[in-house]
Design a protein around this motif. Structure first.
Motif, PDB file in Angstrom:
ATOM      1  N   ALA A  20      12.063   2.412 -18.470  1.00 40.15           N
ATOM      2  CA  ALA A  20      11.380   3.697 -18.305  1.00 40.15           C
ATOM      3  C   ALA A  20      10.528   4.021 -19.529  1.00 40.15           C
ATOM      4  N   VAL A  21      11.055   3.771 -20.721  1.00 37.73           N
ATOM      5  CA  VAL A  21      10.309   4.055 -21.940  1.00 37.73           C
ATOM      6  C   VAL A  21       9.062   3.189 -22.007  1.00 37.73           C
ATOM      7  N   GLN A  22       9.205   1.919 -21.682  1.00 43.25           N
ATOM      8  CA  GLN A  22       8.045   1.021 -21.695  1.00 43.25           C
ATOM      9  C   GLN A  22       7.010   1.470 -20.671  1.00 43.25           C
ATOM     10  N   SER A  23       7.449   1.865 -19.504  1.00 42.71           N
ATOM     11  CA  SER A  23       6.528   2.287 -18.451  1.00 42.71           C
ATOM     12  C   SER A  23       5.758   3.534 -18.863  1.00 42.71           C
ATOM     13  N   GLY A  28       0.815   6.147 -20.752  1.00 41.59           N
ATOM     14  CA  GLY A  28       0.145   6.935 -21.778  1.00 41.59           C
ATOM     15  C   GLY A  28      -1.051   6.215 -22.366  1.00 41.59           C
ATOM     16  N   GLN A  29      -0.925   4.919 -22.577  1.00 37.34           N
ATOM     17  CA  GLN A  29      -2.044   4.132 -23.091  1.00 37.34           C
ATOM     18  C   GLN A  29      -3.202   4.135 -22.100  1.00 37.34           C
ATOM     19  N   GLN A  30      -2.879   3.936 -20.823  1.00 37.57           N
ATOM     20  CA  GLN A  30      -3.921   3.911 -19.798  1.00 37.57           C
ATOM     21  C   GLN A  30      -4.599   5.266 -19.668  1.00 37.57           C
ATOM     22  N   ALA A  31      -3.807   6.348 -19.731  1.00 32.05           N
ATOM     23  CA  ALA A  31      -4.377   7.690 -19.641  1.00 32.05           C
ATOM     24  C   ALA A  31      -5.290   7.962 -20.834  1.00 32.05           C
ATOM     25  N   GLY A  32      -4.883   7.509 -22.018  1.00 30.32           N
ATOM     26  CA  GLY A  32      -5.719   7.694 -23.204  1.00 30.32           C
ATOM     27  C   GLY A  32      -7.053   6.985 -23.081  1.00 30.32           C
ATOM     28  N   VAL A  33      -7.033   5.779 -22.569  1.00 31.03           N
ATOM     29  CA  VAL A  33      -8.277   5.025 -22.369  1.00 31.03           C
ATOM     30  C   VAL A  33      -9.159   5.737 -21.352  1.00 31.03           C
TER      31      VAL A  33
END
Length: 170
Positions: A20-23, A28-33
């Motif tokens: 869950a933490v990795q997901s 979050g990374q994808q949303a930031g991009v």
């Protein structure tokens, strides 16, 4: 190692992460991009605004009128906004008979005031809210409105509260 069963999220340094933490991190990374692409494409009005440009644009949060708002309309709006806020304080936090929802009722009133009055006058509702940013930014245009409106609105709310209070029995 019996204490630590094999884990697919083993980082190699003894720390482990759950799926869950990795997901969540990946999302979050994808949303930031995605946000960088969206706001970056807006140019100066979007995410690429420099810090000094942002400070100049917002004048350090000093409230100001919306387009086409007269001084009379601004005073009236500030009176109404402050009346609603002070009346909510009297009704939820000061009155002994009120349910103990003071913070919720007051916060809801502030939120509605900002949504309604923000585009019109900046929704100061308090002379200190206008004075501090004006002092820091040096922008004093129409500053008197942010004293007249809140003082008159607060006085009107106090008067209304006094008139609407039931007579106390001895």
């Amino acid at each position: 190692d019996d204490k630590h069963p094999p884990c697919p999220a083993d980082r190699g340094d003894g720390r482990r992460e759950g799926f869950a933490v990795q997901s969540i991190q990946r999302l979050g990374q994808q949303a930031g991009v995605l946000l960088a692409v969206i706001f970056g494409s807006m140019g100066e009005a979007g995410g690429t605004m420099t810090g000094s440009a942002a400070i100049a644009a917002c004048k350090l949060g000093t409230p100001n009128f919306g387009a086409g708002v007269s001084m009379g309309m601004a005073v009236l709006v500030e009176i109404i906004l402050t009346f609603l806020l002070v009346f909510a304080v009297f009704g939820t936090a000061v009155d002994k008979r009120a349910p103990k929802i003071g913070g919720f009722g007051i916060g809801l009133t502030v939120g509605v005031d900002i949504l309604m009055g923000g585009p019109i006058t900046g929704a100061a509702m308090n002379p200190a809210r206008a004075f501090g940013p004006a002092l820091a930014s040096g922008v004093w245009s129409n500053h008197l409105i942010y004293w007249i409106g809140p003082v008159a609105g607060g006085f009107a709310a106090a008067l209304a509260n006094r008139l609407l209070q039931p007579a106390e029995s001895d």
